[in-house]
Design a protein around this motif. Structure first.
Motif, PDB file in Angstrom:
ATOM      1  N   ARG A  48       0.862  -1.191   0.000  1.00 31.16           N
ATOM      2  CA  ARG A  48       0.000   0.000   0.000  1.00 31.16           C
ATOM      3  C   ARG A  48       0.897   1.240   0.000  1.00 31.16           C
ATOM      4  NH1 ARG A  48      -5.186   1.226   0.910  1.00 31.16           N
ATOM      5  NH2 ARG A  48      -5.681  -0.903   1.581  1.00 31.16           N
ATOM      6  N   SER A  49       0.698   2.109  -0.967  1.00 28.65           N
ATOM      7  CA  SER A  49       1.508   3.319  -1.074  1.00 28.65           C
ATOM      8  C   SER A  49       0.869   4.249  -2.093  1.00 28.65           C
ATOM      9  CB  SER A  49       2.945   2.979  -1.519  1.00 28.65           C
ATOM     10  OG  SER A  49       2.921   2.411  -2.822  1.00 28.65           O
ATOM     11  N   ASP A  50       1.493   5.412  -2.292  1.00 23.54           N
ATOM     12  CA  ASP A  50       1.093   6.302  -3.377  1.00 23.54           C
ATOM     13  C   ASP A  50       1.720   5.786  -4.666  1.00 23.54           C
ATOM     14  OD1 ASP A  50      -0.094   7.748  -1.416  1.00 23.54           O
ATOM     15  OD2 ASP A  50       1.260   9.474  -1.542  1.00 23.54           O
ATOM     16  N   LEU A 284       8.309  13.761 -15.724  1.00 22.69           N
ATOM     17  CA  LEU A 284       7.000  14.405 -15.649  1.00 22.69           C
ATOM     18  C   LEU A 284       5.991  13.458 -15.023  1.00 22.69           C
ATOM     19  CD1 LEU A 284       6.906  15.899 -19.259  1.00 22.69           C
ATOM     20  CD2 LEU A 284       7.560  17.085 -17.171  1.00 22.69           C
ATOM     21  N   ARG A 285       5.120  13.999 -14.192  1.00 22.01           N
ATOM     22  CA  ARG A 285       4.063  13.198 -13.568  1.00 22.01           C
ATOM     23  C   ARG A 285       2.767  13.373 -14.353  1.00 22.01           C
ATOM     24  NH1 ARG A 285       4.537  14.571  -7.086  1.00 22.01           N
ATOM     25  NH2 ARG A 285       6.635  13.726  -6.743  1.00 22.01           N
ATOM     26  N   SER A 286       2.148  12.251 -14.723  1.00 24.35           N
ATOM     27  CA  SER A 286       0.875  12.352 -15.422  1.00 24.35           C
ATOM     28  C   SER A 286      -0.302  12.113 -14.488  1.00 24.35           C
ATOM     29  CB  SER A 286       0.817  11.354 -16.577  1.00 24.35           C
ATOM     30  OG  SER A 286       0.853  10.034 -16.097  1.00 24.35           O
ATOM     31  N   GLU A 287      -0.094  11.281 -13.464  1.00 27.93           N
ATOM     32  CA  GLU A 287      -1.206  10.928 -12.584  1.00 27.93           C
ATOM     33  C   GLU A 287      -0.650  10.438 -11.256  1.00 27.93           C
ATOM     34  OE1 GLU A 287      -5.449   8.487 -13.095  1.00 27.93           O
ATOM     35  OE2 GLU A 287      -3.844   8.330 -14.575  1.00 27.93           O
ATOM     36  N   ARG A 288      -1.433  10.651 -10.182  1.00 31.62           N
ATOM     37  CA  ARG A 288      -1.020  10.185  -8.845  1.00 31.62           C
ATOM     38  C   ARG A 288      -2.236   9.623  -8.127  1.00 31.62           C
ATOM     39  NH1 ARG A 288       3.263  11.973  -5.455  1.00 31.62           N
ATOM     40  NH2 ARG A 288       3.003  11.311  -3.307  1.00 31.62           N
ATOM     41  N   HIS A 289      -2.144   8.387  -7.676  1.00 38.71           N
ATOM     42  CA  HIS A 289      -3.192   7.780  -6.867  1.00 38.71           C
ATOM     43  C   HIS A 289      -2.615   7.526  -5.480  1.00 38.71           C
ATOM     44  CE1 HIS A 289      -5.847   6.140 -10.393  1.00 38.71           C
ATOM     45  NE2 HIS A 289      -5.532   7.420 -10.524  1.00 38.71           N
ATOM     46  N   ALA A 290      -3.250   8.104  -4.476  1.00 35.86           N
ATOM     47  CA  ALA A 290      -2.725   8.043  -3.115  1.00 35.86           C
ATOM     48  C   ALA A 290      -3.274   6.834  -2.362  1.00 35.86           C
ATOM     49  CB  ALA A 290      -3.066   9.331  -2.364  1.00 35.86           C
ATOM     50  N   ASP A 291      -2.410   6.208  -1.558  1.00 40.13           N
ATOM     51  CA  ASP A 291      -2.790   5.178  -0.600  1.00 40.13           C
ATOM     52  C   ASP A 291      -3.567   4.039  -1.274  1.00 40.13           C
ATOM     53  OD1 ASP A 291      -2.852   4.076   1.964  1.00 40.13           O
ATOM     54  OD2 ASP A 291      -4.835   4.919   2.374  1.00 40.13           O
ATOM     55  N   VAL A 292      -2.951   3.410  -2.280  1.00 36.90           N
ATOM     56  CA  VAL A 292      -3.609   2.324  -3.002  1.00 36.90           C
ATOM     57  C   VAL A 292      -2.793   1.040  -2.866  1.00 36.90           C
ATOM     58  CG1 VAL A 292      -4.698   3.875  -4.661  1.00 36.90           C
ATOM     59  CG2 VAL A 292      -2.434   2.920  -5.169  1.00 36.90           C
ATOM     60  N   LEU A 293      -3.467  -0.093  -3.075  1.00 37.44           N
ATOM     61  CA  LEU A 293      -2.787  -1.384  -3.125  1.00 37.44           C
ATOM     62  C   LEU A 293      -2.219  -1.584  -4.519  1.00 37.44           C
ATOM     63  CD1 LEU A 293      -5.415  -3.648  -1.300  1.00 37.44           C
ATOM     64  CD2 LEU A 293      -3.332  -2.646  -0.323  1.00 37.44           C
ATOM     65  N   VAL A 330       1.035  -2.051 -10.712  1.00 38.88           N
ATOM     66  CA  VAL A 330      -0.336  -1.747 -11.109  1.00 38.88           C
ATOM     67  C   VAL A 330      -1.211  -1.690  -9.866  1.00 38.88           C
ATOM     68  CG1 VAL A 330      -0.777  -4.210 -11.546  1.00 38.88           C
ATOM     69  CG2 VAL A 330      -2.310  -2.480 -12.514  1.00 38.88           C
ATOM     70  N   GLU A 331      -2.089  -0.709  -9.835  1.00 41.09           N
ATOM     71  CA  GLU A 331      -3.051  -0.573  -8.750  1.00 41.09           C
ATOM     72  C   GLU A 331      -4.114  -1.663  -8.880  1.00 41.09           C
ATOM     73  OE1 GLU A 331      -6.565   2.599  -7.456  1.00 41.09           O
ATOM     74  OE2 GLU A 331      -5.083   3.140  -8.987  1.00 41.09           O
ATOM     75  N   VAL A 332      -4.416  -2.334  -7.758  1.00 40.44           N
ATOM     76  CA  VAL A 332      -5.422  -3.399  -7.772  1.00 40.44           C
ATOM     77  C   VAL A 332      -6.399  -3.195  -6.623  1.00 40.44           C
ATOM     78  CG1 VAL A 332      -3.994  -5.125  -8.927  1.00 40.44           C
ATOM     79  CG2 VAL A 332      -3.880  -4.918  -6.429  1.00 40.44           C
ATOM     80  N   SER A 333      -7.629  -3.667  -6.846  1.00 38.83           N
ATOM     81  CA  SER A 333      -8.638  -3.649  -5.792  1.00 38.83           C
ATOM     82  C   SER A 333      -9.548  -4.848  -5.985  1.00 38.83           C
ATOM     83  CB  SER A 333      -9.447  -2.345  -5.836  1.00 38.83           C
ATOM     84  OG  SER A 333     -10.100  -2.192  -7.096  1.00 38.83           O
ATOM     85  N   GLY A 334     -10.171  -5.320  -4.914  1.00 32.33           N
ATOM     86  CA  GLY A 334     -11.061  -6.475  -4.975  1.00 32.33           C
ATOM     87  C   GLY A 334     -11.320  -7.012  -3.588  1.00 32.33           C
ATOM     88  N   ASN A 335     -12.401  -7.787  -3.471  1.00 30.10           N
ATOM     89  CA  ASN A 335     -12.763  -8.356  -2.177  1.00 30.10           C
ATOM     90  C   ASN A 335     -11.666  -9.283  -1.672  1.00 30.10           C
ATOM     91  OD1 ASN A 335     -15.171  -7.006  -2.212  1.00 30.10           O
ATOM     92  ND2 ASN A 335     -16.396  -8.766  -2.880  1.00 30.10           N
ATOM     93  N   GLY A 336     -11.308  -9.124  -0.437  1.00 27.81           N
ATOM     94  CA  GLY A 336     -10.357 -10.025   0.195  1.00 27.81           C
ATOM     95  C   GLY A 336      -8.909  -9.632   0.037  1.00 27.81           C
ATOM     96  N   LEU A 337      -8.611  -8.589  -0.745  1.00 29.06           N
ATOM     97  CA  LEU A 337      -7.217  -8.163  -0.908  1.00 29.06           C
ATOM     98  C   LEU A 337      -6.793  -7.309   0.276  1.00 29.06           C
ATOM     99  CD1 LEU A 337      -6.919  -7.178  -4.684  1.00 29.06           C
ATOM    100  CD2 LEU A 337      -6.391  -9.362  -3.581  1.00 29.06           C
ATOM    101  N   ALA A 338      -5.565  -7.487   0.703  1.00 27.82           N
ATOM    102  CA  ALA A 338      -5.056  -6.696   1.827  1.00 27.82           C
ATOM    103  C   ALA A 338      -3.554  -6.533   1.692  1.00 27.82           C
ATOM    104  CB  ALA A 338      -5.386  -7.381   3.151  1.00 27.82           C
TER     105      ALA A 338
END
Length: 348
Positions: A48-50, A284-293, A330-338
């Motif tokens: 988990r990080s930016d 150059l930064r194109s996008e930033r997602h904070a606090d993601v898995l 790659v940012e991932v999300s889903g049930n049961g991920l930690a």
């Protein structure tokens, strides 16, 4: 594919090439491990990080406002400042036939001879400069009065100019502030042509000819990092973005590609020395997602039913939603991920 359910059954796995994404089919009942990968796997951790998407582009470290300074003094160049010298208001830039061309500040070029009885914004600019140099022109009102003429004669005597009481383009060059001599166009002994020196401001800047297709990366105020000559790193912001695309040419012929101008101002230019036109890399930064898995990109499995999944350590496959791809992750999300869970990745 049912999101949130516990997946089971045999999974047919087909590797799509070395280090590629595997394609699997999900079937069966709950809690039955999927078939093992067709290739040995290593294990990586879900973290988990930016997550920040960056793109490295070529740039040039130099000074802002580079231009050939127009010359209006006829004759032979007899002396020129050294490249890198900084000239301030009242200082001489170069000499023609032994007479100096003096720098004054402003935004109106000297386009006529100013003398007693003339008036206008250019006269007001002259009066402001005379006053800043310690010569009283009277009221700074844009009227070339007898007091203005007296101040001009005093200034001319001090500067080593002929005391004519008039001011023209052969005596004065105008810039918005201190001028740095970037290049000597005409050496001593050469005819004084349309320009004698190329100047810049004293403001350090990194210039990028950015591919027009990457225009999304060019946002004024956006933070960047710069890989500097010698291995250091500088931080800065985008301070200027061009609005006109310029065609790229090779051997005089258009390539079909185009670029836009982009300037970066560094937060702390003090450690850059006097490097000019030095190649650098701008991130150059194109996008930033904070606090993601996130997981390594190679951990993704392409599901035949559509979408992506991850093979957890132990063999169970879980479907995931993907988000930002950046820096090999790659940012991932889903049930049961930690955070801290182990996932399989192909052996390199």
């Amino acid at each position: 594919m049912r999101r949130g359910g516990v997946l089971a059954g045999a999974a047919a796995a087909v590797l799509l090439g070395a280090g590629g994404v595997a394609a699997v089919t999900l079937t069966g009942q709950d809690d039955v491990p999927a078939a093992a990968s067709a290739a040995p796997a290593a294990v990586a951790e879900i973290t988990r990080s930016d997550l920040v998407d960056t793109k490295a582009v070529d740039g040039v470290l130099g000074y802002a406002g580079r231009r050939e300074l127009p010359n209006h003094a006829p004759g032979t160049v007899t002396r020129v400042r050294k490249e890198g010298a900084v000239v301030r208001r009242g200082g001489w830039l170069y000499r023609v036939d032994g007479r100096p061309v003096i720098l004054m500040y402003g935004d109106i070029p000297i386009y006529r001879t100013m003398s007693s009885g003339t008036g206008g914004k250019d006269v007001e600019q002259l009066e402001r400069n005379l006053k800043a140099l310690g010569h009283d022109p009277g009221t700074v009102d844009g009227d070339f009065s007898w007091r203005t003429e007296r101040a001009v004669r005093e200034w001319q005597e001090e500067a080593g100019l002929a005391e004519t009481g008039t001011v023209g383009a052969a005596q004065v060059a105008v810039t918005s502030g201190p001028a740095r001599i970037a290049e000597v166009v005409a050496e001593a002994g050469a005819p004084a042509g349309r320009s004698v020196v190329t100047t810049t401001s004293t403001r350090r800047v990194v210039h990028v000819d950015l591919d027009s297709g990457d225009q999304r990366l060019a946002r004024i105020g956006a933070r960047v990092t710069v890989d500097l000559p010698g291995g250091g790193e500088g931080k800065g912001r985008i301070t200027s973005v061009g609005t006109v695309a310029e065609p790229v040419r090779q051997n005089g012929q258009p390539t079909g590609e185009s670029t836009i101008d982009l300037d970066v101002t560094l937060d702390d230019p003090g450690d850059l020395g006097r490097l000019d036109q030095a190649p650098v890399t701008v991130n150059l930064r194109s996008e930033r997602h904070a606090d993601v898995l996130s997981v390594p990109v190679e951990a993704l499995l392409a599901l035949r039913e559509g979408g992506y999944g991850l093979r957890l350590a132990g063999g169970r496959i879980v479907p995931v939603e993907t988000g930002l791809f950046a820096a090999g992750r790659v940012e991932v999300s889903g049930n049961g991920l930690a955070e801290g869970m182990k996932v399989e990745v192909p052996q390199s």
